[in-house]
Design a protein around this motif. Structure first.
Motif, PDB file in Angstrom:
ATOM      1  N   HIS A   1      -2.441 -12.981  -9.990  1.00 37.97           N
ATOM      2  CA  HIS A   1      -1.140 -12.333 -10.118  1.00 37.97           C
ATOM      3  C   HIS A   1      -0.732 -11.681  -8.799  1.00 37.97           C
ATOM      4  CE1 HIS A   1      -0.822 -12.982 -14.401  1.00 37.97           C
ATOM      5  NE2 HIS A   1      -2.016 -12.441 -14.597  1.00 37.97           N
ATOM      6  N   PHE A   2      -1.714 -11.091  -8.105  1.00 36.66           N
ATOM      7  CA  PHE A   2      -1.403 -10.409  -6.850  1.00 36.66           C
ATOM      8  C   PHE A   2      -0.865 -11.390  -5.817  1.00 36.66           C
ATOM      9  CE2 PHE A   2      -2.406  -8.704  -2.659  1.00 36.66           C
ATOM     10  CZ  PHE A   2      -1.833  -7.435  -2.758  1.00 36.66           C
ATOM     11  N   LEU A   3      -1.341 -12.631  -5.852  1.00 34.16           N
ATOM     12  CA  LEU A   3      -0.860 -13.615  -4.888  1.00 34.16           C
ATOM     13  C   LEU A   3       0.642 -13.819  -5.007  1.00 34.16           C
ATOM     14  CD1 LEU A   3      -1.447 -15.718  -2.683  1.00 34.16           C
ATOM     15  CD2 LEU A   3      -1.816 -17.392  -4.513  1.00 34.16           C
ATOM     16  N   MET A   4       1.162 -13.895  -6.236  1.00 34.00           N
ATOM     17  CA  MET A   4       2.603 -14.078  -6.409  1.00 34.00           C
ATOM     18  C   MET A   4       3.373 -12.819  -6.038  1.00 34.00           C
ATOM     19  SD  MET A   4       3.368 -17.170  -7.189  1.00 34.00           S
ATOM     20  CE  MET A   4       2.114 -17.500  -5.931  1.00 34.00           C
ATOM     21  N   LEU A   5       2.778 -11.650  -6.297  1.00 34.54           N
ATOM     22  CA  LEU A   5       3.408 -10.405  -5.852  1.00 34.54           C
ATOM     23  C   LEU A   5       3.461 -10.379  -4.326  1.00 34.54           C
ATOM     24  CD1 LEU A   5       4.507  -7.548  -6.176  1.00 34.54           C
ATOM     25  CD2 LEU A   5       2.131  -6.736  -6.394  1.00 34.54           C
ATOM     26  N   PHE A   6       2.357 -10.718  -3.686  1.00 35.82           N
ATOM     27  CA  PHE A   6       2.331 -10.781  -2.229  1.00 35.82           C
ATOM     28  C   PHE A   6       3.374 -11.761  -1.704  1.00 35.82           C
ATOM     29  CE2 PHE A   6       1.024 -13.506   1.260  1.00 35.82           C
ATOM     30  CZ  PHE A   6       0.959 -12.606   2.315  1.00 35.82           C
ATOM     31  N   ALA A   7       3.448 -12.939  -2.334  1.00 37.70           N
ATOM     32  CA  ALA A   7       4.402 -13.964  -1.889  1.00 37.70           C
ATOM     33  C   ALA A   7       5.829 -13.436  -1.961  1.00 37.70           C
ATOM     34  CB  ALA A   7       4.252 -15.221  -2.736  1.00 37.70           C
ATOM     35  N   ALA A   8       6.141 -12.737  -3.052  1.00 39.05           N
ATOM     36  CA  ALA A   8       7.493 -12.204  -3.211  1.00 39.05           C
ATOM     37  C   ALA A   8       7.784 -11.120  -2.180  1.00 39.05           C
ATOM     38  CB  ALA A   8       7.664 -11.649  -4.624  1.00 39.05           C
ATOM     39  N   VAL A   9       6.820 -10.242  -1.937  1.00 40.00           N
ATOM     40  CA  VAL A   9       7.008  -9.184  -0.937  1.00 40.00           C
ATOM     41  C   VAL A   9       7.216  -9.800   0.442  1.00 40.00           C
ATOM     42  CG1 VAL A   9       5.886  -7.265   0.271  1.00 40.00           C
ATOM     43  CG2 VAL A   9       5.729  -7.439  -2.224  1.00 40.00           C
TER      44      VAL A   9
ATOM     45  N   SER B   1       0.819  -1.213   0.000  1.00 38.72           N
ATOM     46  CA  SER B   1       0.000   0.000   0.000  1.00 38.72           C
ATOM     47  C   SER B   1       0.851   1.261   0.000  1.00 38.72           C
ATOM     48  CB  SER B   1      -0.919   0.007   1.229  1.00 38.72           C
ATOM     49  OG  SER B   1      -1.843  -1.051   1.166  1.00 38.72           O
ATOM     50  N   GLU B   2       1.900   1.252   0.785  1.00 40.71           N
ATOM     51  CA  GLU B   2       2.713   2.457   0.962  1.00 40.71           C
ATOM     52  C   GLU B   2       3.707   2.698  -0.175  1.00 40.71           C
ATOM     53  OE1 GLU B   2       4.550   1.796   4.710  1.00 40.71           O
ATOM     54  OE2 GLU B   2       2.641   1.846   5.830  1.00 40.71           O
ATOM     55  N   ASN B   3       4.088   1.648  -0.904  1.00 40.32           N
ATOM     56  CA  ASN B   3       5.202   1.790  -1.849  1.00 40.32           C
ATOM     57  C   ASN B   3       4.859   1.588  -3.319  1.00 40.32           C
ATOM     58  OD1 ASN B   3       7.851   2.019  -0.086  1.00 40.32           O
ATOM     59  ND2 ASN B   3       6.558   0.494   0.912  1.00 40.32           N
ATOM     60  N   ILE B   4       3.922   0.683  -3.630  1.00 43.20           N
ATOM     61  CA  ILE B   4       3.737   0.358  -5.048  1.00 43.20           C
ATOM     62  C   ILE B   4       2.285   0.314  -5.511  1.00 43.20           C
ATOM     63  CG2 ILE B   4       5.902  -0.944  -5.201  1.00 43.20           C
ATOM     64  CD1 ILE B   4       4.245  -3.524  -4.970  1.00 43.20           C
ATOM     65  N   LEU B   5       1.331   0.418  -4.589  1.00 42.01           N
ATOM     66  CA  LEU B   5      -0.069   0.214  -4.975  1.00 42.01           C
ATOM     67  C   LEU B   5      -0.511   1.194  -6.055  1.00 42.01           C
ATOM     68  CD1 LEU B   5      -2.562  -1.504  -4.484  1.00 42.01           C
ATOM     69  CD2 LEU B   5      -3.253   0.105  -2.694  1.00 42.01           C
ATOM     70  N   GLU B   6      -0.176   2.460  -5.903  1.00 44.46           N
ATOM     71  CA  GLU B   6      -0.585   3.453  -6.900  1.00 44.46           C
ATOM     72  C   GLU B   6       0.037   3.171  -8.257  1.00 44.46           C
ATOM     73  OE1 GLU B   6       0.156   7.418  -5.656  1.00 44.46           O
ATOM     74  OE2 GLU B   6      -1.214   7.329  -3.936  1.00 44.46           O
ATOM     75  N   ASP B   7       1.248   2.634  -8.262  1.00 42.73           N
ATOM     76  CA  ASP B   7       1.964   2.409  -9.518  1.00 42.73           C
ATOM     77  C   ASP B   7       1.426   1.209 -10.296  1.00 42.73           C
ATOM     78  OD1 ASP B   7       4.444   4.379  -9.264  1.00 42.73           O
ATOM     79  OD2 ASP B   7       4.147   3.441  -7.318  1.00 42.73           O
ATOM     80  N   ILE B   8       0.833   0.261  -9.605  1.00 43.73           N
ATOM     81  CA  ILE B   8       0.311  -0.914 -10.312  1.00 43.73           C
ATOM     82  C   ILE B   8      -1.208  -0.851 -10.454  1.00 43.73           C
ATOM     83  CG2 ILE B   8       2.240  -2.358  -9.582  1.00 43.73           C
ATOM     84  CD1 ILE B   8       0.425  -3.603  -7.470  1.00 43.73           C
ATOM     85  N   GLU B   9      -1.803   0.269 -10.047  1.00 45.82           N
ATOM     86  CA  GLU B   9      -3.258   0.429 -10.144  1.00 45.82           C
ATOM     87  C   GLU B   9      -3.717   0.272 -11.591  1.00 45.82           C
ATOM     88  OE1 GLU B   9      -6.725   3.644  -8.824  1.00 45.82           O
ATOM     89  OE2 GLU B   9      -4.596   4.130  -8.608  1.00 45.82           O
ATOM     90  N   GLY B  10      -4.750  -0.519 -11.791  1.00 43.74           N
ATOM     91  CA  GLY B  10      -5.298  -0.719 -13.124  1.00 43.74           C
ATOM     92  C   GLY B  10      -4.571  -1.748 -13.960  1.00 43.74           C
ATOM     93  N   THR B  11      -3.538  -2.378 -13.413  1.00 43.63           N
ATOM     94  CA  THR B  11      -2.787  -3.388 -14.164  1.00 43.63           C
ATOM     95  C   THR B  11      -3.242  -4.790 -13.773  1.00 43.63           C
ATOM     96  OG1 THR B  11      -0.976  -3.743 -12.573  1.00 43.63           O
ATOM     97  CG2 THR B  11      -0.807  -1.824 -14.049  1.00 43.63           C
ATOM     98  N   VAL B  12      -2.756  -5.775 -14.521  1.00 43.54           N
ATOM     99  CA  VAL B  12      -3.105  -7.164 -14.219  1.00 43.54           C
ATOM    100  C   VAL B  12      -2.543  -7.622 -12.881  1.00 43.54           C
ATOM    101  CG1 VAL B  12      -3.286  -7.846 -16.636  1.00 43.54           C
ATOM    102  CG2 VAL B  12      -1.086  -8.025 -15.469  1.00 43.54           C
ATOM    103  N   LEU B  13      -1.571  -6.895 -12.347  1.00 39.76           N
ATOM    104  CA  LEU B  13      -0.983  -7.300 -11.073  1.00 39.76           C
ATOM    105  C   LEU B  13      -1.966  -7.164  -9.923  1.00 39.76           C
ATOM    106  CD1 LEU B  13       2.656  -5.896 -11.299  1.00 39.76           C
ATOM    107  CD2 LEU B  13       1.694  -8.020 -12.206  1.00 39.76           C
ATOM    108  N   LEU B  14      -3.067  -6.454 -10.160  1.00 39.43           N
ATOM    109  CA  LEU B  14      -4.109  -6.343  -9.140  1.00 39.43           C
ATOM    110  C   LEU B  14      -5.303  -7.243  -9.461  1.00 39.43           C
ATOM    111  CD1 LEU B  14      -3.951  -2.586  -8.153  1.00 39.43           C
ATOM    112  CD2 LEU B  14      -3.327  -4.587  -6.789  1.00 39.43           C
ATOM    113  N   ARG B  15      -5.021  -8.310 -10.194  1.00 39.81           N
ATOM    114  CA  ARG B  15      -5.974  -9.408 -10.304  1.00 39.81           C
ATOM    115  C   ARG B  15      -5.510 -10.486  -9.325  1.00 39.81           C
ATOM    116  NH1 ARG B  15      -6.276  -9.692 -16.939  1.00 39.81           N
ATOM    117  NH2 ARG B  15      -7.077  -7.550 -17.227  1.00 39.81           N
TER     118      ARG B  15
END
Length: 348
Positions: free
Chosen positions: A259-267, A242-256
């Motif tokens: 895909h978000f699960l793997m982003l979360f896992a990596a974070v 939320s604090e670092n990348i949410l605005e930058d990936i807004e509207g992209t497939v990474l917020l499906r």
């Protein structure tokens, strides 16, 4: 005929033996203790419970009524058992933990006894009429989905941790666009969150609804579930996003969700570390740490753009192919996860 009766009415009918269970329409007493306790907690907090169906049979000669429970047996059995001190409330009920009806405060006893239950009365209806009513009710009802079925089946601390954390994250789900209020009504957000729990506890594994159910079953009565630790890791990762990348990936497939699960896992892995799970050594960088924020944003933007390409690219073709296949399968996740870890480790 829809009416309301207080719990004290049902207890009076039970003591007078004028409240009957029609076994032709009912199952046996199958509710687990945790489900009974949650019902009592709901009543003590003055929250709604589903209505009950009763067939009222009026004897013309004696002018007395008998009431047959045709739907709601489990709820009424739990209510009667609690009133008879056969149920002790657990820590799940917080300030009521360890209480029986007889040890409640006078105010709480009154709340319980005066609680109104909505009742549909089927007056002098024969069996055929009752069956017809239930056939029609079932034809209007929506079939429970996988998250709703899990919520009904499991009552352990794992289920309640997922449920309560999922609801507390309401603003995050909506602000990110991952889930709308309408989809959250059907508990879709709990499926994604349960998979996040799986990542923290077991690492990268095969996914899908049967695997999520297996996770609930694995930890339903487990002493190895450290609730505060798991919830803490999940909240740290989501706060960082939320604090670092949410605005930058807004509207992209990474917020499906997939895909978000793997982003979360990596974070989560870069912040706290996760188990290797089903990954091979070359797919799991155990020393990965969060890199430069600007570089991370650029790298994630490139990954999102790769997924959205219509044709296979020359670069990251394996990531593109893995993102075009079944995203729940480990064959896809083992390719995509390292790319997200690499993106988060980026340095300028």
């Amino acid at each position: 005929m829809l009416e309301q009766f207080r719990i004290s009415d049902f207890l009076e009918w039970h003591e007078a033996k004028t409240l009957l269970i029609n076994k032709d329409f009912q199952r046996g007493s199958v509710w687990k203790p945790a489900a009974k306790i949650m019902l009592i907690d709901t009543i003590l907090r003055d929250l709604p419970v589903p209505k009950i169906y009763i067939r009222s049979i009026i004897d013309r000669d004696t002018r007395k009524s008998k009431r047959e429970i045709v739907d709601g047996q489990q709820r009424l059995r739990a209510i009667i058992d609690f009133a008879q001190d056969k149920i002790t409330l657990s820590s799940r009920t917080k300030e009521y933990a360890g209480k029986k009806f007889s040890t409640l405060s006078d105010e709480d006893k009154d709340q319980f006894l005066q609680y109104p239950l909505s009742v549909d009365q089927l007056v002098n209806a024969d069996d055929q009429k009752v069956l017809e009513i239930f056939a029609r009710l079932n034809s209007y009802s929506v079939k429970l989905n996988d998250p709703e079925l899990r919520h009904a089946e499991f009552q352990g601390d794992f289920k309640w941790s997922v449920h309560e954390l999922a609801n507390s994250l309401h603003n995050f789900w909506v602000d990110s666009g991952l889930f709308s209020p309408a989809t959250m009504v059907r508990m879709s957000h709990t499926s994604l969150l349960a998979e996040m729990y799986g990542v923290v506890l077991n690492g990268i594994q095969d996914g899908g609804q049967p695997k999520v159910r297996a996770l609930y079953r694995q930890y339903d009565k487990s002493d190895n579930f450290e609730r505060e630790d798991v919830e803490g890791q999940i909240k740290r990762a989501l706060d960082w996003i939320s604090e670092n990348i949410l605005e930058d990936i807004e509207g992209t497939v990474l917020l499906r969700p997939a895909h978000f699960l793997m982003l979360f896992a990596a974070v989560t892995h870069c912040l706290d570390g996760i188990p290797k799970g089903a990954l091979n050594d070359d797919e799991f960088d155990e020393h990965a740490k969060i890199g430069d924020a600007n570089a991370i944003r650029e790298a994630l933007t490139e990954l999102a753009a790769t997924v959205e390409l219509d044709e296979e690219p020359d670069e990251r073709s394996d990531f593109w192919n893995a993102s075009s296949s079944s995203l729940q399968r480990i064959s896809s996740r083992r390719v995509r996860f390292p790319y997200f870890v690499e993106a988060l480790s980026s340095e300028e």
